[in-house]
Design a protein around this motif. Structure first.
Motif, PDB file in Angstrom:
ATOM      1  N   ASP A  80       0.917   4.242  -2.676  1.00 32.12           N
ATOM      2  CA  ASP A  80       0.714   5.644  -2.291  1.00 32.12           C
ATOM      3  C   ASP A  80       1.881   6.531  -2.718  1.00 32.12           C
ATOM      4  O   ASP A  80       1.693   7.711  -3.017  1.00 32.12           O
ATOM      5  N   THR A  90      -6.124   6.690  -0.881  1.00 31.06           N
ATOM      6  CA  THR A  90      -4.969   6.066  -0.233  1.00 31.06           C
ATOM      7  C   THR A  90      -5.167   4.558  -0.197  1.00 31.06           C
ATOM      8  O   THR A  90      -6.288   4.065  -0.004  1.00 31.06           O
ATOM      9  N   ALA A  91      -4.085   3.833  -0.363  1.00 32.17           N
ATOM     10  CA  ALA A  91      -4.139   2.374  -0.333  1.00 32.17           C
ATOM     11  C   ALA A  91      -4.501   1.853   1.051  1.00 32.17           C
ATOM     12  O   ALA A  91      -4.887   0.683   1.189  1.00 32.17           O
ATOM     13  N   TYR A  95      -7.737  -0.028   1.310  1.00 32.46           N
ATOM     14  CA  TYR A  95      -7.676  -1.447   0.962  1.00 32.46           C
ATOM     15  C   TYR A  95      -7.037  -2.251   2.090  1.00 32.46           C
ATOM     16  O   TYR A  95      -7.452  -3.378   2.374  1.00 32.46           O
ATOM     17  N   VAL A  96      -6.040  -1.699   2.735  1.00 29.73           N
ATOM     18  CA  VAL A  96      -5.362  -2.387   3.838  1.00 29.73           C
ATOM     19  C   VAL A  96      -6.334  -2.600   4.999  1.00 29.73           C
ATOM     20  O   VAL A  96      -6.307  -3.638   5.662  1.00 29.73           O
ATOM     21  N   GLY A 112       0.811  -1.213   0.000  1.00 29.18           N
ATOM     22  CA  GLY A 112       0.000   0.000   0.000  1.00 29.18           C
ATOM     23  C   GLY A 112       0.843   1.260   0.000  1.00 29.18           C
ATOM     24  O   GLY A 112       0.555   2.214  -0.725  1.00 29.18           O
ATOM     25  N   LEU A 152      -2.879   3.658  -7.896  1.00 31.29           N
ATOM     26  CA  LEU A 152      -3.890   3.047  -7.051  1.00 31.29           C
ATOM     27  C   LEU A 152      -5.128   2.694  -7.863  1.00 31.29           C
ATOM     28  O   LEU A 152      -5.684   3.550  -8.554  1.00 31.29           O
TER      29      LEU A 152
END
Length: 195
Positions: A68, A114-115, A118-119, A64, A76
């Protein structure tokens, strides 16, 4: 979103800010909790050890952070959809507040910036149970919604412009803090997984 739900705007639409915001926060909490529960339930058969969970999260966060930062041209994956702004004039404040909250809490049905979104859902997936996933999703939903309370005193257009200026001023530093925190947490998770 902070500039969309203000006492000034709600008064202009003939709605009450407190009701709209309450619905927004409730929708966000429920949306996050529901997706977290579903992912926790789906991931529960994985039966990962604590070290396994930390390892998966550490790798996920590191990936991630790479997204970013745009490492090697990474971009992304995201949709280009936003919540439907016309709902604010078509529906009562509590209706659109609730539906905006649910959509934004899901995190991935609107633009993802922002990733770490997903995290968060990866964390719910490897949490080990629907209950743990629910808590992760609930925390995410509330973290997405509660900043709206910072505009509780916006009653004039000048104050609204001040909110926009503040958001612009802190956007780059907030992004740097997110990336630095992500990198630190990834490192700690990977160290914890290796022990």
């Amino acid at each position: 979103m902070l500039g969309s739900i203000t006492p000034l705007g709600e008064r202009g639409r003939g709605s009450r800010w407190g009701i709209t915001v309450s619905a927004y926060v409730i929708g966000s909490a429920l949306g996050g909790a529901a997706l977290g529960a579903a992912l926790g339930w789906i991931g529960s058969p994985l039966a990962l050890s604590s070290a396994g969970r930390l390892g998966v999260l550490g790798v996920g966060i590191a990936i991630g952070v790479a997204f970013d930062l745009g490492v090697a041209g990474l971009q992304l994956p995201t949709t280009h959809r936003q919540v439907d702004e016309t709902w604010r004039s078509q529906y009562r404040g509590w209706v659109w507040g609730l539906t905006f909250g649910v959509q934004l809490a899901l995190g991935v049905v609107t633009v993802v910036t922002t990733a770490m979104v997903y995290v968060t859902w990866l964390a719910a997936l490897v949490a080990g149970s629907a209950a743990a996933g629910t808590l992760i999703g609930l925390a995410f939903g509330l973290a997405r919604a509660l900043p709206i309370l910072s505009v509780a005193r916006v009653r004039t257009s000048g104050q609204l412009l001040g909110v926009d200026r503040t958001l612009q001023r802190f956007a780059a530093p907030a992004r740097r803090v997110t990336v630095a925190a992500g990198a630190s947490i990834a490192g700690l998770a990977l160290i914890g997984a290796a022990r």
